[in-house]
Design a protein around this motif. Structure first.
Motif, short mmCIF file in Angstrom:
data_model
loop_
_atom_site.label_atom_id
_atom_site.label_comp_id
_atom_site.label_asym_id
_atom_site.label_seq_id
_atom_site.Cartn_x
_atom_site.Cartn_y
_atom_site.Cartn_z
N UNK A 1 2.24 8.92 -9.13
CA UNK A 1 3.49 8.88 -9.89
C UNK A 1 4.34 7.70 -9.45
N UNK A 2 4.50 7.52 -8.16
CA UNK A 2 5.34 6.44 -7.65
C UNK A 2 4.73 5.08 -7.94
N UNK B 1 -1.63 -0.74 -4.01
CA UNK B 1 -2.87 -0.02 -3.70
C UNK B 1 -2.62 1.38 -3.15
N UNK B 2 -3.36 2.34 -3.70
CA UNK B 2 -3.34 3.72 -3.24
C UNK B 2 -4.37 3.86 -2.11
N UNK C 1 1.77 -6.32 3.31
CA UNK C 1 3.15 -6.79 3.49
C UNK C 1 4.10 -5.62 3.66
N UNK C 2 3.79 -4.51 3.01
CA UNK C 2 4.61 -3.30 3.07
C UNK C 2 3.72 -2.10 2.86
N UNK C 3 3.93 -1.07 3.66
CA UNK C 3 3.24 0.20 3.48
C UNK C 3 4.27 1.29 3.26
N UNK D 1 0.83 -1.20 0.00
CA UNK D 1 0.00 0.00 0.00
C UNK D 1 0.87 1.25 0.00
N UNK D 2 0.33 2.31 -0.60
CA UNK D 2 0.97 3.62 -0.58
C UNK D 2 0.07 4.57 0.18
N UNK D 3 0.67 5.28 1.13
CA UNK D 3 -0.09 6.20 1.96
C UNK D 3 0.58 7.58 1.97
N UNK D 4 -0.16 8.55 2.46
CA UNK D 4 0.36 9.91 2.56
C UNK D 4 -0.74 10.91 2.29
N UNK D 5 -0.44 12.16 2.55
CA UNK D 5 -1.42 13.22 2.34
C UNK D 5 -1.60 13.57 0.88
N UNK D 6 -2.33 14.63 0.62
CA UNK D 6 -2.59 15.06 -0.75
C UNK D 6 -1.32 15.64 -1.38
N UNK D 7 -1.10 15.30 -2.64
CA UNK D 7 0.01 15.88 -3.38
C UNK D 7 1.36 15.28 -3.11
#
Length: 224
Positions: A33-34, A108-109, A144-146, A22-28
């Motif tokens: 892209x990643x 997954x986003x 498995x990884x975030x 999974x990919x996490x983080x705020x907006x922008x």
């Protein structure tokens, strides 16, 4: 890696052959892209990648996405949280688990950590409450990884504005203090689960960010 509380398994009960990232983080922060760069790299290594997102990774989820992100009227915070959970329950059962059982890499986003950060912390509904509901909806599925792409809130919001002008969804339109609460919640979760999280400075050049992500993924997912 997964924390061992809910190991992924194929439909026949055998150990899973695929991976859930999974990919996490705020907006922008650059999740899209990643994810695109990582998908191309994994496919070049012979892996089948399922790129998906929450909310909106299924037809049902897309309808829920329209409500939680683009509904013009007020959506009560608890209703918002439960809509995300409904999307997650359907998405995990119909997309994520089947793909992992096939041996694919699910990229997954956003996932449960976003619900904890946005609804649990920033909306004030309680991180533990939201995680409990989300874990139940996902039937205990743990990535498995975030990858947490961390970025100054002002910079992230400026990126969104530069890309889309004044077109913001319901969550993007929240005050900067709301988004700072989200950022700090993500960082706190990463500190609490260092074995699962990779924290990357999203202010770096996108190529450098991608290299850090690939290094972590390469240690988890071998070439086919």
């Amino acid at each position: 890696m997964t924390d061992g509380t809910a190991p992924l398994a194929a439909a026949d009960g055998s150990p899973a052959r695929g991976w859930f990232i999974t990919l996490e983080g705020g907006d922008g922060v650059g999740k899209t892209t990643q994810a695109a760069l990582l998908t191309a790299w994994l496919e070049a290594r012979g892996r089948t990648v399922v790129r998906t997102r929450e909310p909106g990774g299924t037809d049902l989820g897309q309808r829920i996405r329209e409500i939680v992100l683009h509904e013009r009227g007020h959506v009560a915070p608890r209703a918002e949280a439960l809509l995300y959970a409904a999307d997650r329950a359907h998405h995990v059962e119909t997309v994520v688990r089947p793909a992992v059982a096939r041996g694919d890499v699910v990229l997954q986003d956003r996932y449960i950590d976003s619900s904890v950060a946005y609804q649990g912390v920033a909306r004030g509904l309680g991180a533990d409450h939201i995680r409990s509901v989300s874990d139940w909806a996902a039937d205990g599925l743990v990535p498995d990884l975030t990858v947490l792409l961390d970025l100054d809130v002002t910079v992230g919001r400026s990126r969104v504005a530069a890309a889309r002008g004044d077109t913001f969804d319901r969550l993007e339109s929240e005050a900067e203090a709301f988004h700072e609460s989200v950022r700090q919640a993500f960082l706190a979760m990463a500190t609490a689960e260092p074995d699962r999280f990779l924290v990357v400075d999203a202010a770096e050049d996108p190529v450098a960010v991608q290299q850090r992500i690939r290094a972590a993924v390469a240690a988890l997912v071998p070439a086919a």
